[in-house]
Structures are given as structure tokens and as C-alpha cells.
Design a protein around this motif. Structure first.
Motif, PDB file in Angstrom:
ATOM      1  N   LEU A 135       1.031  -1.006  -0.256  1.00 37.85           N
ATOM      2  CA  LEU A 135       0.100   0.309   0.084  1.00 37.85           C
ATOM      3  C   LEU A 135       1.016   1.138   0.033  1.00 37.85           C
ATOM      4  O   LEU A 135       1.772   1.423   0.574  1.00 37.85           O
ATOM      5  CB  LEU A 135      -0.779  -0.206   1.158  1.00 37.85           C
ATOM      6  CG  LEU A 135      -1.862   1.525   1.781  1.00 37.85           C
ATOM      7  CD1 LEU A 135      -2.755   1.156   0.346  1.00 37.85           C
ATOM      8  CD2 LEU A 135      -2.517   1.212   2.986  1.00 37.85           C
ATOM      9  N   LEU A 136       0.834   2.178  -1.049  1.00 34.25           N
ATOM     10  CA  LEU A 136       1.647   3.146  -0.848  1.00 34.25           C
ATOM     11  C   LEU A 136       0.135   4.678  -1.035  1.00 34.25           C
ATOM     12  O   LEU A 136      -0.294   4.063  -2.206  1.00 34.25           O
ATOM     13  CB  LEU A 136       2.304   3.271  -2.716  1.00 34.25           C
ATOM     14  CG  LEU A 136       3.606   2.170  -2.501  1.00 34.25           C
ATOM     15  CD1 LEU A 136       4.175   2.127  -3.114  1.00 34.25           C
ATOM     16  CD2 LEU A 136       4.422   2.362  -0.770  1.00 34.25           C
ATOM     17  N   PHE A 137       0.390   5.055  -0.684  1.00 28.07           N
ATOM     18  CA  PHE A 137       0.239   6.383  -1.198  1.00 28.07           C
ATOM     19  C   PHE A 137       0.853   7.309  -2.867  1.00 28.07           C
ATOM     20  O   PHE A 137       1.606   8.112  -2.668  1.00 28.07           O
ATOM     21  CB  PHE A 137       0.621   8.416  -0.464  1.00 28.07           C
ATOM     22  CG  PHE A 137       0.127   7.545   1.227  1.00 28.07           C
ATOM     23  CD1 PHE A 137      -0.924   8.132   1.423  1.00 28.07           C
ATOM     24  CD2 PHE A 137       1.674   7.103   2.144  1.00 28.07           C
ATOM     25  CE1 PHE A 137      -1.480   7.950   3.464  1.00 28.07           C
ATOM     26  CE2 PHE A 137       1.113   6.810   3.554  1.00 28.07           C
ATOM     27  CZ  PHE A 137      -0.017   6.865   4.166  1.00 28.07           C
ATOM     28  N   VAL A 138      -0.560   7.455  -3.029  1.00 29.48           N
ATOM     29  CA  VAL A 138      -1.061   7.729  -4.915  1.00 29.48           C
ATOM     30  C   VAL A 138      -1.059   8.628  -5.444  1.00 29.48           C
ATOM     31  O   VAL A 138      -2.296   8.886  -5.001  1.00 29.48           O
ATOM     32  CB  VAL A 138      -1.000   6.605  -5.958  1.00 29.48           C
ATOM     33  CG1 VAL A 138      -0.292   6.884  -7.460  1.00 29.48           C
ATOM     34  CG2 VAL A 138       0.352   5.634  -5.133  1.00 29.48           C
ATOM     35  N   TYR A 139      -0.465   9.727  -5.897  1.00 33.45           N
ATOM     36  CA  TYR A 139      -1.614  11.014  -5.972  1.00 33.45           C
ATOM     37  C   TYR A 139      -1.029  11.074  -7.693  1.00 33.45           C
ATOM     38  O   TYR A 139       0.146  11.416  -7.510  1.00 33.45           O
ATOM     39  CB  TYR A 139      -2.172  12.065  -5.928  1.00 33.45           C
ATOM     40  CG  TYR A 139      -3.163  12.835  -5.990  1.00 33.45           C
ATOM     41  CD1 TYR A 139      -4.250  12.293  -5.789  1.00 33.45           C
ATOM     42  CD2 TYR A 139      -2.839  14.164  -6.403  1.00 33.45           C
ATOM     43  CE1 TYR A 139      -5.669  13.244  -6.531  1.00 33.45           C
ATOM     44  CE2 TYR A 139      -3.852  14.858  -6.653  1.00 33.45           C
ATOM     45  CZ  TYR A 139      -4.744  14.578  -6.767  1.00 33.45           C
ATOM     46  OH  TYR A 139      -5.642  15.342  -7.543  1.00 33.45           O
ATOM     47  N   VAL A 140      -1.978  11.288  -8.833  1.00 30.67           N
ATOM     48  CA  VAL A 140      -0.958  11.938  -9.833  1.00 30.67           C
ATOM     49  C   VAL A 140      -1.821  13.752 -10.139  1.00 30.67           C
ATOM     50  O   VAL A 140      -3.011  13.175 -11.090  1.00 30.67           O
ATOM     51  CB  VAL A 140      -1.585  10.880 -11.203  1.00 30.67           C
ATOM     52  CG1 VAL A 140      -0.714  11.777 -12.449  1.00 30.67           C
ATOM     53  CG2 VAL A 140      -0.728   9.563 -10.460  1.00 30.67           C
TER      54      VAL A 140
END
Length: 354
Positions: free
Chosen positions: A239-244
Motif C-alpha cells: 500500500l502506497l500513497f499515490v496521486y497524479v
């Protein structure tokens, strides 16, 4: 683009917080919409947490939310992250999980955990100090019930004889089981010995590499075949924090408010390796964390390449909607990720069959 030699898969995580930015019914409906869009965009999996008595998570039953998601999707795998075994009757949970597997036509992933929040146990009048023993007993029952049409059990908390389990799941011998792995090595060793897949939380890349190597070594030593271990690891992820967003600066700005609110609410334990107990999160430091992949499509691609090279893990579970992020922004981020990031790492039609 890559040649997809070591194909990756990408999932999404849903906690569904009651933040100051939207009502809880809006957040819950937004989450289901995002899962439906994720299915259409080619994301591999969607994982749903459950909590009670807390604003930071208002899905009190992962199986109910999983069933709602299953009814509106076609391909995406659907996982509990996690069902807190000490707070459920294992027979009822097994029956609910098999029902979801039928509704989803065999797309269920069963993620389980002990629970960590004493307030949640107190709210259900369950002894927090019994959680380990309850977890172990419930997991034995759940595994048996998912894979056998009738079961018997005699233990400290549960006793029953020759009980039928209905409905039977579509997946045979049963839906894959996942455990959440903590920072100590004991949890990954136990997962490997039992043949479960795993989901990693907030550990650094070098520890991730260590743990997946330890998993493979332990599982093979326990007698599981190379093919079995490869399949279990292909399902496993982190689980990783991801945002684009279109630019790094835009992504940093858009992701900040929801994240910072969530971190302020999560004061009962350290959070995903980016903040320690009793310390205020520095957002700029957070952005430098190995557990945060936030930025333009180009930066996100580079960060994922670094993650894959340093860990050897090919499955990332992206947490895009943390802290009640605006629905339109989350869907925009998902679209950018699907169109401008995923094609560099996988053939969507292939990895959705994992």
C-alpha cells in the motif's frame, strides 16, 4: 514504453473517511463510483477497509461494501483490507465472504487482520487483550469454511460440529487469503508458512525487499511449490500513497488538505512509515518518503520504476482518495494514472487475469 517483462499490477485502497469536506453518505457513494470507474479503466483490484466508532473509516462491514462494489463491476478483483477477525463470528464472516464471491463471479480477495484500535473493540464489548487468540482461532475456522462444504471445530471461543457452509464460493478451492504484514519479520514468516498472500504497509524499500525474499524462502522451505509461491506473490502487494496531476506542483497542492486532515485524525498509532507517534507530519518530508508517489505522470512513472527496481515487488495498491479528497480530483488522478502511467508497466488485459 516497457516491454512488460516484469509486469506490474495496480490496485486502489478505500478507507472512506468522514472528513470535514463532505458528508459520509457522499463519501461512501463517491467510493463506489470510483471503484466502478477503476473497473472501466483497468485497475487490477480495489481494497476496502472496515472500522467502527471512528470518523476516519465509516465502512463498518467490508463485506457489505464489497457486495455493493461487486454488483456494479465486471473484472476488477475486490478485497477486504481488512476484515478484523476478532470482531466477527468466523462462521458468519465465511458465509458472507462466499456470498460476495458468488455475487462477484469469483473476484473476491479475503484480507484479514487482528484489529489495532482498542476503542473499536470496546464499542463491540470484545476484550482487546484476547485479539491475538481470537484472530488465530477465527482464521483457522475461516480458512476451513472457505474451502470445505462442512466443518467442525473445537476451541477456546468457538465449538460446533458438522456445520454446512453456504453458498459455496465460485473460486475453488476457495478465495485467496491475504494477511497484513507489519514491520516485524514474524508476520511475513507466518504468512509464508500458511501459504497466504500478503499486503505490506509503511516500510522502507530495503525492508520490503528483505521481507519478500524471506517470504519466498520460508514458503518454499514449508513445502509449497514454486508455482504456488509465484502465484501467491503475484497477488501480494504494498500500500502506497499515490496521486497524479498534470504537474508535480499541482499534485502536491491537491493532495495536501485531505492527507493532512487524515493524519491529524490518525493519532492512535504511527502511520505508514511517514510519521511517528506524537509528532506533527511535515508535508514536504512526507513527499520525500518512499511510501509516497505523488506528482506528474512522468514523476510517478520514475518513482514506480525506482520502487520496482529496489523491492522486486510488482503490485502496488494506490491510496488516492485519502481524507475525503474531492471526487472529481480522485477520478481525474485515476484517469491520468491509467492512461499515462499503467501502460509503461503492464498489459491491462493480461494482468487482470491474475
Amino acid at each position: 514504453m516497457t516491454n512488460h517483462k516484469n509486469e506490474m499490477s495496480f490496485g486502489l485502497f478505500f478507507l472512506n473517511s468522514k472528513s470535514p469536506f463532505k458528508s459520509e453518505d457522499e463519501e461512501l457513494r463517491n467510493g463506489l463510483e470510483q471503484i466502478k470507474v477503476a473497473d472501466e479503466l483497468g485497475f487490477h483490484s480495489a481494497w476496502m477497509a472496515e472500522h467502527n466508532a471512528r470518523d476516519y473509516g465509516v465502512v463498518t462491514s467490508s463485506t457489505v461494501y464489497l457486495a455493493a462494489a461487486a454488483a456494479q463491476t465486471k473484472r476488477i478483483k475486490l478485497g477486504s483490507a481488512v476484515a478484523r477477525l476478532p470482531l466477527h463470528h468466523p462462521m458468519q464472516l465465511a458465509e458472507e465472504m462466499t456470498l460476495v464471491d458468488v455475487i462477484s463471479n469469483g473476484r473476491l480477495y479475503v484480507g484479514v487482520g487482528k484489529g489495532y484500535d482498542k476503542l473499536e473493540f470496546d464499542a463491540y464489548n470484545v476484550d482487546f487483550d484476547e485479539r491475538h487468540a481470537r484472530f488465530e482461532e477465527s482464521l483457522d475456522i475461516l480458512k476451513a469454511a472457505l474451502t470445505n462444504p462442512r466443518i467442525s471445530y473445537s476451541g477456546q471461543f468457538f465449538n460446533f460440529s458438522d456445520i454446512p457452509i453456504n453458498p459455496r464460493p465460485i473460486q475453488q478451492p476457495g478465495p485467496p487469503l491475504f494477511v497484513m504484514v507489519s514491520q516485524n519479520d514474524a508476520s511475513i514468516i507466518n504468512a509464508a508458512k500458511d501459504g497466504y498472500s500478503f499486503v505490506l504497509g509503511g516500510i522502507k524499500n530495503d525492508d520490503t525487499l528483505h521481507k519478500i525474499s524471506l517470504y519466498r524462502e520460508t514458503a518454499l522451505a514449508a513445502g509449497y511449490s514454486e508455482d504456488y509461491v509465484n502465484d501467491a506473490m503475484a497477488r501480494s502487494g504494498k500500500l502506497l500513497f499515490v496521486y497524479v496531476a498534470e504537474t508535480d506542483e499541482q499534485a502536491y497542492e491537491e493532495f495536501k488538505e485531505g492527507l493532512m486532515w487524515y493524519m491529524s485524525e490518525r493519532d492512535n498509532r504511527p502511520v505508514f512509515g511517514v510519521v511517528q507517534r506524537d509528532k506533527v507530519l511535515d508535508y514536504n518530508e512526507f513527499l520525500k518518503s518512499e511510501n509516497a508517489i505523488v506528482g506528474s505522470p512522468d514523476k510517478v512513472r520514475r518513482d514506480i520504476e525506482k520502487f520496482q527496481k529496489e523491492t522486486g515487488l510488482n503490485n502496488i495498491i494506490c491510496w488516492m482518495n485519502i481524507g475525503g479528497q474531492p471526487n472529481d480530483r480522485v477520478i481525474k488522478s485515476m484517469n491520468l494514472f491509467s492512461k499515462e502511467v499503467m501502460p509503461y508497466f503492464c498489459n491491462v488485459e493480461t494482468y487482470q487475469k491474475i
